[in-house]
Write an enzyme that holds these catalytic residues in place. Structure first.
Site, PDB file in Angstrom:
ATOM      1  N   CYS A 239       0.804  -1.174  -0.140  1.00 50.00           N
ATOM      2  CA  CYS A 239      -0.033  -0.121   0.042  1.00 50.00           C
ATOM      3  C   CYS A 239       0.865   1.319  -0.195  1.00 50.00           C
ATOM      4  O   CYS A 239       1.307   1.770   0.939  1.00 50.00           O
ATOM      5  CB  CYS A 239      -0.931  -0.113   1.257  1.00 50.00           C
ATOM      6  SG  CYS A 239      -2.003   1.425   1.331  1.00 50.00           S
TER       7      CYS A 239
ATOM      8  N   CYS B  98      -0.168   4.268   2.166  1.00 46.97           N
ATOM      9  CA  CYS B  98       0.017   3.995   3.441  1.00 46.97           C
ATOM     10  C   CYS B  98       1.309   4.318   3.910  1.00 46.97           C
ATOM     11  O   CYS B  98       1.726   4.667   4.720  1.00 46.97           O
ATOM     12  CB  CYS B  98      -0.607   2.589   4.050  1.00 46.97           C
ATOM     13  SG  CYS B  98      -1.924   2.220   3.226  1.00 46.97           S
ATOM     14  N   ASP B  99       2.102   3.382   2.922  1.00 40.60           N
ATOM     15  CA  ASP B  99       3.777   3.398   3.671  1.00 40.60           C
ATOM     16  C   ASP B  99       4.846   4.161   2.701  1.00 40.60           C
ATOM     17  O   ASP B  99       5.964   4.279   3.176  1.00 40.60           O
ATOM     18  CB  ASP B  99       4.013   2.033   3.155  1.00 40.60           C
ATOM     19  CG  ASP B  99       3.157   1.301   4.375  1.00 40.60           C
ATOM     20  OD1 ASP B  99       2.854   1.763   5.265  1.00 40.60           O
ATOM     21  OD2 ASP B  99       3.253  -0.142   4.198  1.00 40.60           O
TER      22      ASP B  99
END
Ligand code: NAP
Length: 337
Positions: A153, A156-157
């Site tokens: 993701c 997200c990261d």
């Protein structure tokens, strides 16, 4: 771990769910990720008796996520902690959560019938929030380094890879999107694809080819992710030349697709060609004089929320939003036309 044991224990607490003939629930929610638990919060606050079939491995994909940095007001929270907060929130308003796996459903008539590995129950409405599973490559090193440089993701990261060198595996729209997101942080982004052309839409490909930070390695598959505590190298093999080589990377994003958890609903609600649940806009207006049921499936009274129908956004916050919408639709449906 202590936290998780506590949660699991509470989920195994005596189940008050009535079996068939004992109690018909107002709302049965299938799935206990952000979509399911948010739906539970809204349904119980709407005074509906609500059961959540949480699954034996409850909490969804966030239970496998280390740090969540993009959930509003909770920067840096761990995935399991975020899910515990959502679960406690749903319990606070009276939702029943059972750590049981659904084994069969019958949506052919009301009340709907649901069978788990432990009981049969009935419900006047259902919210399907079973999510989707990330597809992983299944190569050596992937499991060990997940959350330690191996991710699925980018939204997200990506910020964890500021100034670093990252790779993206895949050639579809998701891979293009992730690569573009990563260019905002990483110094260089390498897309590794198993063929010599992308599957992605022309417009997404164009954006990728125009981005100077992105380079592409064609005709190559991943053989192994290498590193002790974190990812250090990826061994890839060019399938045309048959040669393998190791390349240094700080991070890698696996974006080879997702598979919605919908097997059990086949023949009960309409699924699209990839197995995602179809929302039925026509039906909504037919069954309600009060306006649309935006989260209706093709079966009146059965609603959907989260990644099990949404392959586009796939975020905890959007899943939670869909959970809210599905529960509000279910509450209006229970009021009648
Ligand atoms: P996808 O279209 O199924 O693409 C998956 C990619 O991963 C393909 O390029 C495939 O290679 C590759 N792949 C699959 N298994 C692999 C393996 N074991 N090893 C190496 N590579 C592998 O999945 P997606 O990109 O997640 O997209 C899913 C759907 O969402 C699509 O309909 C897409 O259009 C849509 N979507 C749209 C957007 C957007 O419009 N912005 C964004 C994201 C997703 P091959 O090509 O060789 O099969």
């Amino acid at each position: 771990m202590v936290l998780f044991d506590k949660m699991t224990k509470r989920l195994k607490d005596p189940i008050r769910a009535g079996g068939e003939g004992i109690k018909t629930w107002d709302v049965a929610i299938i799935g206990s990720g952000p979509a399911g638990l948010t739906a539970a919060i809204y349904a119980t606050r709407g005074a509906a008796s609500t059961i959540v079939l949480a699954g034996e491995a409850w909490g969804g994909q966030l239970m496998l996520t280390t740090i969540v940095d993009n959930y509003p007001a909770l920067p840096g929270i761990s995935g399991p902690e975020l899910m515990q907060k959502m679960r406690d929130h749903a319990l606070k308003f009276g939702a029943e959560l059972v750590a049981e796996n659904l084994t069969a459903v019958d949506f052919s008539k009301l009340p709907f019938k649901l069978t788990t590995n432990k009981q049969k129950l009935t419900s006047k409405s259902v919210i399907i929030a079973t999510g989707a599973q990330t597809l992983w490559l299944g190569v050596p090193g992937e499991d060990k380094l997940r959350g330690r440089g191996v991710s699925s993701c980018a939204p997200c990261d990506a910020p964890f890879f500021k100034g670093k060198k990252v790779a993206v595996i895949g050639g579809g729209d998701s891979a293009m999107e992730e690569a573009l997101v990563l260019t905002k942080y990483a110094n260089s982004v390498t897309v590794i694809h198993r063929r010599s052309e992308f599957r992605a839409s022309a417009i997404m490909q164009k954006k990728v080819f125009e981005e100077k930070k992105i380079k592409v390695v064609w005709d190559s598959i991943v053989e192994e992710f290498l590193g002790e505590d974190k990812l250090q190298r990826i061994r890839i093999r060019n399938i045309k030349e048959g040669e393998s080589k190791e390349i240094e990377f700080d991070g890698v994003f696996i974006t080879i697709g997702y598979t919605p958890s919908t097997e059990i609903f086949e023949g009960q609600v309409e699924l699209d060609e990839k197995g995602y649940i179809v929302r039925n806009s026509k039906l909504r207006s037919e069954i309600s004089k009060l306006g649309e049921y935006r989260m209706s499936t093709t079966v009146p009274g059965v609603f959907v929320a989260g990644d099990v129908h949404d392959y586009h956004y796939r975020q905890a916050i959007t899943a939670a939003g869909f959970g809210c919408m599905a529960a509000m639709d279910a509450l209006r449906y229970l009021e009648g036309p």
